[in-house]
Design a protein around this motif. Sequence first.
Motif, mmCIF file in Angstrom:
data_model
loop_
_atom_site.group_PDB
_atom_site.id
_atom_site.type_symbol
_atom_site.label_atom_id
_atom_site.label_comp_id
_atom_site.label_asym_id
_atom_site.label_seq_id
_atom_site.Cartn_x
_atom_site.Cartn_y
_atom_site.Cartn_z
ATOM 1 N N TYR A 211 50.895 30.361 14.878
ATOM 2 C CA TYR A 211 50.242 30.830 13.643
ATOM 3 C C TYR A 211 50.866 30.068 12.482
ATOM 4 N N HIS A 225 51.047 37.761 4.104
ATOM 5 C CA HIS A 225 50.763 36.498 4.791
ATOM 6 C C HIS A 225 50.777 35.352 3.779
ATOM 7 N N ASP A 243 58.498 34.119 8.467
ATOM 8 C CA ASP A 243 57.790 34.665 9.628
ATOM 9 C C ASP A 243 57.185 33.457 10.322
ATOM 10 N N ASP A 254 56.984 35.238 17.994
ATOM 11 C CA ASP A 254 56.640 35.646 16.629
ATOM 12 C C ASP A 254 57.900 36.297 16.055
ATOM 13 N N HIS A 335 52.436 44.448 17.289
ATOM 14 C CA HIS A 335 51.258 44.143 18.104
ATOM 15 C C HIS A 335 51.717 43.598 19.446
ATOM 16 N N HIS A 342 48.586 37.566 18.386
ATOM 17 C CA HIS A 342 48.092 38.948 18.378
ATOM 18 C C HIS A 342 47.312 39.101 19.677
ATOM 19 N N GLU A 380 58.201 44.981 13.889
ATOM 20 C CA GLU A 380 58.352 44.256 12.626
ATOM 21 C C GLU A 380 58.230 45.166 11.394
ATOM 22 N N GLU A 419 61.560 40.957 12.402
ATOM 23 C CA GLU A 419 60.638 41.070 13.541
ATOM 24 C C GLU A 419 61.213 40.434 14.797
HETATM 25 N N1 GLY Z 1 53.751 37.168 12.348
HETATM 26 C C1 GLY Z 1 52.472 36.841 11.877
HETATM 27 C C2 GLY Z 1 51.463 37.858 12.245
HETATM 28 O O1 GLY Z 1 51.747 38.772 12.995
HETATM 29 O O2 GLY Z 1 50.335 37.755 11.806
#
Ligand code: GLY
Length: 440
Positions: A211, A225, A243, A254, A335, A342, A380, A419
């Motif tokens: 990501y 974000h 992140d 992540d 998640h 995700h 997180e 996280e």
């Molecule tokens: N760590 C980025 C996200 O979960 O969208």
Amino acid sequence: MSATALAILYRQHLDVLEQRASVALERGGFEHLVVPSGTLHYQVFDDRDYPYAVNPHFKAWAPLTRNPGSWLVFTPGKRPTLIYLQPFDYWHVVPQAPSGYWVEHFDIRIIRTADEAAQHLPPPSRCAIIGEPQSALGEHVPNNPQAVIDYLHYHRAYKTPYELAMMRAASASGVRGHLAAERAFRAGASEFGIHLAYCQAVRQDANELPYNNIVALNEHAAVLHYTELGRLPPKDPRSFLIDAGASHAGYACDITRTHAADSAGEFQAMVQAVDAAQLGMCDQVRAGTDYKQIHIDAHLALAGILREFGVLKVSPEAALERGISSAFFPHGIGHGIGLQVHDVAGFAASDSGGSIDKPTGHPYLRLTRVLEPGMVVTIEPGIYFIDMLLEEVKKNGYGDAVDWDRVEAFKPYGGIRIEDDVVCTDAAPENLTRDAFAAA
Ligand code: GLY
């Protein structure tokens, strides 16, 4: 890991995929599972393509992430077939011939043009074709049968030992990047400079990362974000939230960390408090625990920290009940993660459909399932100082619950998020992220 150990893990992984695919096909009434790797997509009125993103159902079978125009075919009882596009092309680098620990398990057919794949695909009427519409090839049009998708997505939450090994390797890469990023922050780099230091350490280009990197200095950390990557360093770097993940053989990590410039200041103390609370939440990743409960408990823990630091004037329970904690912690506790950052089926009630609702008032929670061994989730928690959400607290009549001078004191730091990626096991959780930091 030795090549032999990897080969053994991969064979076991393939056995699981074949078994899952067989049941999924039976559920849907199909004979063949057909999975295109995907195609290049072009920008409007242009001949430039967007970064290629492989179909996750394809990379589940083989660690191939840069092979548009290839196909996987599985018919129960037979070796899977890999239709592998190796085009005649002098404009681009052509994929190498398949090699490595996984190759011997496939019947491999090399094709030189994308259209040739059709000659190797079974008759379309008996196929569950799993992919995006653009992958259609003649009569082989992705149909994504719901019964097949439901089964495959639900079970993808349970990682095989091979997948866990890939995620450990992704975590090791991500941690290398995080350590380099912190060094760049402490040396006074811009967000962009930190991002470059991260990519260099991970040895992945932005398009290979799972990501877009979130690299936020000072108030930017309040944007959940934030991906702007400011080109100049701020005059007074106070805080740094990063992140950022990494990929390995198609699997993601992540990771988020928050750093204070002043190691003796109040913001650093709040980071440490969130870090300690986060470790407690990671310990809740145990078989039989409802992930929704971890999310609710996180609200109480974070509201407790805000009260301890004089930001909140009400109890954690009151903050949760009145929605005040959501102004400071406005996203879900995490998640599922794996082939996608995700991962799919976060709300799946069963392998034949249905969904589990999010708790009322918590619209951004991405996972509502009860945890079971093999699942990998992120944990997180965060605390942010976001004007528009704090205004809502006032509008809702709860302004008295907050010490606004304390909010002003923390606002220049933006926010905090910590996280980790955590594996649910039969016993204590395995924290992929903390283990990778400890090993680095
Ligand atoms: N760590 C980025 C996200 O979960 O969208």
